[in-house]
Design an enzyme around this catalytic site. Structure first.
Site, mmCIF file in Angstrom:
data_model
loop_
_atom_site.group_PDB
_atom_site.id
_atom_site.type_symbol
_atom_site.label_atom_id
_atom_site.label_comp_id
_atom_site.label_asym_id
_atom_site.label_seq_id
_atom_site.Cartn_x
_atom_site.Cartn_y
_atom_site.Cartn_z
ATOM 1 N N CYS A 181 -13.311 -51.599 11.844
ATOM 2 C CA CYS A 181 -13.958 -52.857 12.230
ATOM 3 C C CYS A 181 -15.127 -53.092 11.278
ATOM 4 O O CYS A 181 -15.150 -52.509 10.182
ATOM 5 C CB CYS A 181 -14.394 -52.831 13.691
ATOM 6 S SG CYS A 181 -15.582 -51.535 14.103
ATOM 7 N N ASN A 187 -18.265 -50.159 12.873
ATOM 8 C CA ASN A 187 -17.805 -48.829 13.324
ATOM 9 C C ASN A 187 -18.679 -48.279 14.453
ATOM 10 O O ASN A 187 -18.854 -47.076 14.589
ATOM 11 C CB ASN A 187 -17.743 -47.832 12.149
ATOM 12 C CG ASN A 187 -16.982 -46.540 12.451
ATOM 13 O OD1 ASN A 187 -17.264 -45.491 11.895
ATOM 14 N ND2 ASN A 187 -16.015 -46.589 13.343
ATOM 15 N N ASP A 201 -15.185 -59.679 18.035
ATOM 16 C CA ASP A 201 -16.417 -58.925 17.827
ATOM 17 C C ASP A 201 -17.325 -59.120 19.050
ATOM 18 O O ASP A 201 -17.747 -60.236 19.333
ATOM 19 C CB ASP A 201 -17.085 -59.472 16.552
ATOM 20 C CG ASP A 201 -18.367 -58.746 16.198
ATOM 21 O OD1 ASP A 201 -18.895 -58.005 17.052
ATOM 22 O OD2 ASP A 201 -18.838 -58.931 15.063
ATOM 23 N N CYS A 245 -18.553 -50.368 17.682
ATOM 24 C CA CYS A 245 -17.996 -50.974 18.906
ATOM 25 C C CYS A 245 -16.467 -50.835 18.964
ATOM 26 O O CYS A 245 -15.931 -49.988 19.677
ATOM 27 C CB CYS A 245 -18.399 -52.445 19.014
ATOM 28 S SG CYS A 245 -20.171 -52.711 19.176
ATOM 29 N N ARG A 246 -15.763 -51.690 18.213
ATOM 30 C CA ARG A 246 -14.308 -51.779 18.385
ATOM 31 C C ARG A 246 -13.542 -50.579 17.839
ATOM 32 O O ARG A 246 -12.692 -50.013 18.543
ATOM 33 C CB ARG A 246 -13.790 -53.077 17.725
ATOM 34 C CG ARG A 246 -14.281 -54.325 18.415
ATOM 35 C CD ARG A 246 -14.073 -55.557 17.563
ATOM 36 N NE ARG A 246 -14.928 -55.556 16.387
ATOM 37 C CZ ARG A 246 -14.891 -56.449 15.407
ATOM 38 N NH1 ARG A 246 -13.996 -57.424 15.461
ATOM 39 N NH2 ARG A 246 -15.717 -56.381 14.392
ATOM 40 N N SER A 247 -13.814 -50.179 16.589
ATOM 41 C CA SER A 247 -12.989 -49.102 16.011
ATOM 42 C C SER A 247 -13.232 -47.730 16.648
ATOM 43 O O SER A 247 -12.269 -46.981 16.838
ATOM 44 C CB SER A 247 -13.086 -49.052 14.484
ATOM 45 O OG SER A 247 -14.397 -48.821 14.034
HETATM 46 P P1 4NP Z 1 -18.021 -53.563 15.492
HETATM 47 O O1 4NP Z 1 -19.193 -54.495 16.069
HETATM 48 O O2 4NP Z 1 -17.616 -54.157 14.144
HETATM 49 O O3 4NP Z 1 -16.945 -53.698 16.516
HETATM 50 O O4 4NP Z 1 -18.609 -52.181 15.380
HETATM 51 C C1 4NP Z 1 -20.325 -54.864 15.327
HETATM 52 C C2 4NP Z 1 -21.363 -53.968 15.176
HETATM 53 C C3 4NP Z 1 -22.490 -54.348 14.463
HETATM 54 C C4 4NP Z 1 -22.558 -55.619 13.915
HETATM 55 C C5 4NP Z 1 -21.517 -56.517 14.066
HETATM 56 C C6 4NP Z 1 -20.384 -56.124 14.770
HETATM 57 N N1 4NP Z 1 -23.730 -56.011 13.206
HETATM 58 O O5 4NP Z 1 -23.784 -57.171 12.766
HETATM 59 O O6 4NP Z 1 -24.669 -55.191 13.051
#
Ligand code: 4NP
Length: 158
Positions: free
Chosen positions: A9, A12, A127, A14-16
């Site tokens: 993602c 790294n 997201d 939340c989703r992955s």
């Molecule tokens: P992820 O979520 O891609 O599912 O880990 C996010 C985590 C951090 C951010 C965006 C999405 N950020 O903008 O910091």
């Protein structure tokens, strides 16, 4: 040789990592732990070294009773050689992954996670970072569906 899956993602956190930990949970239940290996990574460098997001961990604990383990790392070129299948959470992740490759020979290894869903029709894992708890719960629901389909796919490949 075990089959190697990499979930990717943006951050790294939340989703992955959720996908990785849910997949490991299903793999263990199915008795395939010695034949399938999972890891996760982010296309960005924003959160390198961080643990999974607390809101994501809370949703995984409440909905599935599982803990999210891991430390964020960034996706890199070597991952194309090291993994059999790379699962992108959304289309931006998919494009960012392909842009790291300097050749098209690895394109076939990269797929969108939601291709493996059978109960949900969303094409991307949204997201959840800037939203409320519903977004985190939706990520868990989508990923359980996708991971179940993915496990069937991988078992059929072996
Ligand atoms: P992820 O979520 O891609 O599912 O880990 C996010 C985590 C951090 C951010 C965006 C999405 N950020 O903008 O910091």
């Amino acid at each position: 040789m075990p089959y190697k899956l990499l979930f990717v993602c943006l951050g790294n956190i939340c989703r992955s990592p959720s996908a990785e930990n849910i997949m490991n949970y299903l793999i263990e239940q199915a008795g395939w732990s010695d034949r399938i290996i999972c890891d996760s990574a982010g296309t960005s460098s924003y959160h390198i070294g961080s643990s999974p997001d607390r809101r994501m961990s809370a949703a995984a604990a409440t909905k599935l009773g599982i803990k999210l383990h891991g430390q964020a790392r960034q996706f890199h070129q070597q991952d194309f050689q090291d993994f059999d299948l790379i699962l992108a959470m959304d289309r931006a992740n998919y494009e960012d992954i392909l842009s790291v490759a300097r050749t098209e020979i690895y394109d076939h290894k990269v797929r969108l996670m939601c291709e493996f869903c059978s109960r949900h029709t969303l094409k991307e894992v949204p997201d959840p970072y800037y939203g409320g708890p519903d977004g985190f719960n939706q990520v868990i629901d989508l990923l359980v569906d996708a991971c179940e389909g993915l496990l069937t796919y991988v078992i059929n490949q072996q």
